[in-house]
Design an enzyme around this catalytic site. Structure first.
Site, short mmCIF file in Angstrom:
data_model
loop_
_atom_site.label_atom_id
_atom_site.label_comp_id
_atom_site.label_asym_id
_atom_site.label_seq_id
_atom_site.Cartn_x
_atom_site.Cartn_y
_atom_site.Cartn_z
N GLU B 56 4.40 4.04 -6.64
CA GLU B 56 5.16 3.83 -5.40
C GLU B 56 6.64 4.15 -5.54
OE1 GLU B 56 3.12 1.60 -6.78
OE2 GLU B 56 1.42 1.60 -5.40
N PHE B 81 3.90 -3.04 -1.77
CA PHE B 81 4.29 -2.05 -2.78
C PHE B 81 5.39 -1.12 -2.28
CE2 PHE B 81 -0.36 -2.98 -3.22
CZ PHE B 81 -0.16 -4.02 -4.10
N HIS B 107 -0.60 -3.31 6.07
CA HIS B 107 -1.05 -4.53 5.38
C HIS B 107 0.08 -5.52 5.11
CE1 HIS B 107 -4.33 -1.72 4.92
NE2 HIS B 107 -5.12 -2.66 4.44
N ASP B 115 -7.56 -10.46 0.21
CA ASP B 115 -6.90 -10.02 -1.03
C ASP B 115 -5.96 -11.06 -1.62
OD1 ASP B 115 -8.21 -7.66 -1.27
OD2 ASP B 115 -6.55 -6.38 -0.59
N ARG B 165 -3.00 -4.96 9.13
CA ARG B 165 -4.42 -4.66 8.88
C ARG B 165 -5.31 -5.26 9.97
NH1 ARG B 165 -8.60 -7.71 5.70
NH2 ARG B 165 -10.23 -6.19 5.26
#
Lengths: 279, 309
Positions: B56, B81, B107, B115, B165
């Site tokens: 990233e 990220f 997300h 997650d 998301r």
């Protein structure tokens, strides 16, 4: 205008070193050690290799230079002034509150600076982006990225190295100013950094080892790099930190310190003596 | 049946459409293109799509380099990220040189769900809005997201677009007008104003309906642009309504609530109730369960307002 005479290039390198000492002395801060070690590399790039016109600093098809080791801005500024991008007098205002010559290069403040740098390890990714863009538009630009050896300890460098090789960026040339020293000691002692050439080789680079103070060798290396197709080149230039000023050579202490008046005068005297030898 | 769509889906679809019109657009991803939905663009324009793998920091740097050649990079990965791992690269290689890079992070927030905490970015609004030169946008539905994806290509400079998301209801019809730097006021109730952003806007609208049945008339303000903030709307609502509530899928420190408070403390001091993640990490679970758990759902808004009354 391309300068091919080695003696003439040596004189320019000497002038660039003087500019480094003057700017760091007048600014009362800055990084002389690493600036002096890359002066010959910058000389060859700006006066023998790169397609540039100081009158058109934003010309589309120009070659690009990214000083990933941004703290060596005195070397870049001195080179740009020597090349005619701006008045050499401005070097005296380096790091001054009213100056555009920031501690680390700012592309929006200084003509000839292609990328803003300072936070180590980021320049190669940017160079990869430039090299890709040039290829997309078939512009034929070459992209040069000068990195410090200590800087190779940043993980992002190797992310970028992978991307350079995956994208077959034969228009990208990395130069490692391998002076062996970082702030806390030698690169081997501090971080266990060794075998820089085989590291780049394993990342898919064409690697050339060279004496980074030998103008002829540098020219040959850059020419060879241009001939290699389908992969990027890494030129590992063995250099001496503080090169050209006897008491600064190989001394970690001169990484980021300005000379006092006495030291300044001694350094300038040495460089003047060296210049006379070149006449 | 109510139509729901995640803003990441709208982003992916609109980006591929925009790619037809604007040939300067290039898209970069870091091994998440099927989740960020940049794969739609990738399929259509393989020569203008770059998957840099799981790197990233490198992703942001390459985008910066491309932008210096006049390309308009849209860069996607998960918010964690992008804003988290690559913060320094965004700050120093993109925002400081004021490069034309659009960071479209999907997300975001605890609504990532299963997650869990490592992937639930609840600090990104805070991190991004404190960087000079950066525009920060967080969209609430399909219509607004489609507008934003195109609109940000027209402004020069770095943008952080926060996407989610979780599929959420479509709030606006296609004729709705939006403007960068302007909030959208929905309803003109005077009992309270709820400033919401992203996934919490539809929750606030649900709460508005429930409260109506209880005789409480609130207005909802959709904060689509978090920076630059719409001072005028904030002050107007503070003057016109009895209570001010902010709600966000983000830490209450540094995000939307803080941004509203910064304006009000200086311009029109009043009490502000900040709903959001109460300075704690998230956990695994279904998005809807988590919204309830962390009290950023419609029922929690209703409860809060009834308590306060």
């Amino acid at each position: 205008m391309k300068i091919t005479k080695v003696e003439a290039l040596k004189k320019i390198a000497n002038d660039i070193r003087k500019g480094v000492i003057e700017s760091v002395y007048n600014g009362k801060s800055g990084h002389p050690g690493g600036s002096l070690s890359c002066a010959d590399i910058l000389t060859v790039l700006y006066f023998n290799q790169m397609n540039l016109d100081p009158k058109e600093p934003l010309a589309e098809g120009r070659d690009r230079f990214v000083l990933s080791k941004g703290h060596c801005s005195p070397a870049l500024y001195s080179t740009l002034a020597e090349k005619g991008f701006f008045d050499r007098k401005l070097l005296n205002d380096f790091r001054n509150i009213n100056s555009n010559l920031q501690g680390h290069p700012d592309m929006n403040k200084i003509p000839g600076v292609d990328m803003t740098t300072g936070s180590l390890g980021q320049g190669l990714s940017v160079s990869v982006g430039m090299a890709i863009a040039s290829k997309m538009e078939s512009m034929g630009c070459r992209v040069y990225c000068l990195m410090g050896d200590g800087e190779l300890e940043e993980g992002q460098v190797w992310e970028a190295a992978m991307a350079a090789s995956k994208n077959k960026l034969d228009n990208l040339c990395v130069i490692v100013d391998n002076n062996n020293l970082q702030i806390d000691g030698s690169i081997k002692e501090v971080a266990g950094l060794t075998n820089i050439d085989s590291k780049f080789e394993s990342f898919g680079f064409n690697v050339i080892n060279v004496n980074g103070h030998d103008i002829e060798e540098l020219i040959i290396s850059f020419e060879k790099a241009k001939e290699v197709k389908g992969m990027p080149t890494a030129i590992i230039a063995k250099t001496i930190k503080g090169k050209g000023v006897s008491f600064m050579e190989n001394q970690v202490g001169w990484h980021g310190k300005a000379p006092n008046k006495e030291e300044y005068e001694k350094a300038i005297q040495e460089l003047n003596t060296n210049y006379i030898k070149l006449l | 049946m109510e139509i729901k769509k995640a803003t990441r889906e709208s982003y992916g679809e609109k980006l591929a459409e925009l790619g037809e019109i604007n040939k300067d657009i290039v898209v970069l991803d870091a091994d998440l293109s099927s989740a960020t939905k940049t794969n739609i663009f990738a399929k259509k324009f393989p020569d203008r799509f770059f998957d840099v793998g799981i790197s990233e920091q490198n992703l942001m740097g390459i985008a910066a380099g491309l932008s210096t050649f006049g390309k308009i990079p849209y860069v996607s990965t998960f918010a964690m990220f992008a804003a988290g791992r690559a913060y320094d690269q965004i700050r120093n290689s993109i925002a400081y040189p004021n490069l034309n890079v659009k960071i479209c992070a999907t997300h975001a927030g605890i609504t990532v769900g299963e997650d869990g905490a490592t992937h639930q970015m609840i600090e990104d609004i805070s991190l991004m809005r404190t960087i000079p030169n950066m525009t920060v946008i967080c969209t609430s539905d399909d219509t607004q997201t489609r507008w934003a994806v195109e609109e940000i290509s027209k402004i020069k400079g770095p943008v952080y677009l926060r996407l989610c998301r979780l599929a959420t209801p479509i709030i606006y019809n296609k004729e709705q007008d939006f403007e960068i730097g302007k909030m959208v006021q929905i309803g003109d109730g005077t009992d309270a104003t709820i400033f919401a952003t992203g996934v919490t806007v539809s929750e606030a609208l649900k709460a508005k309906e429930i409260l109506k049945t209880k005789g409480i008339d609130i207005r909802v303000v959709d904060v689509c642009t978090i920076k630059p903030i719409d001072n005028e709307m904030i002050i107007k609502c503070a003057k016109e309504t009895k209570k001010i509530i902010t709600i966000e899928d983000h830490n209450i420190i540094g995000g939307l609530g803080s941004a509203i408070c910064e304006v009000l403390t200086q311009e029109y001091p009043c009490k502000v109730i900040r709903m959001g993640i109460q300075d704690q990490f998230g956990r695994s679970g279904k998005a809807e369960e988590l919204m309830k758990y962390y009290k950023i759902d419609a029922d929690s808004i209703v409860e809060k307002l009834l308590d306060e009354n």
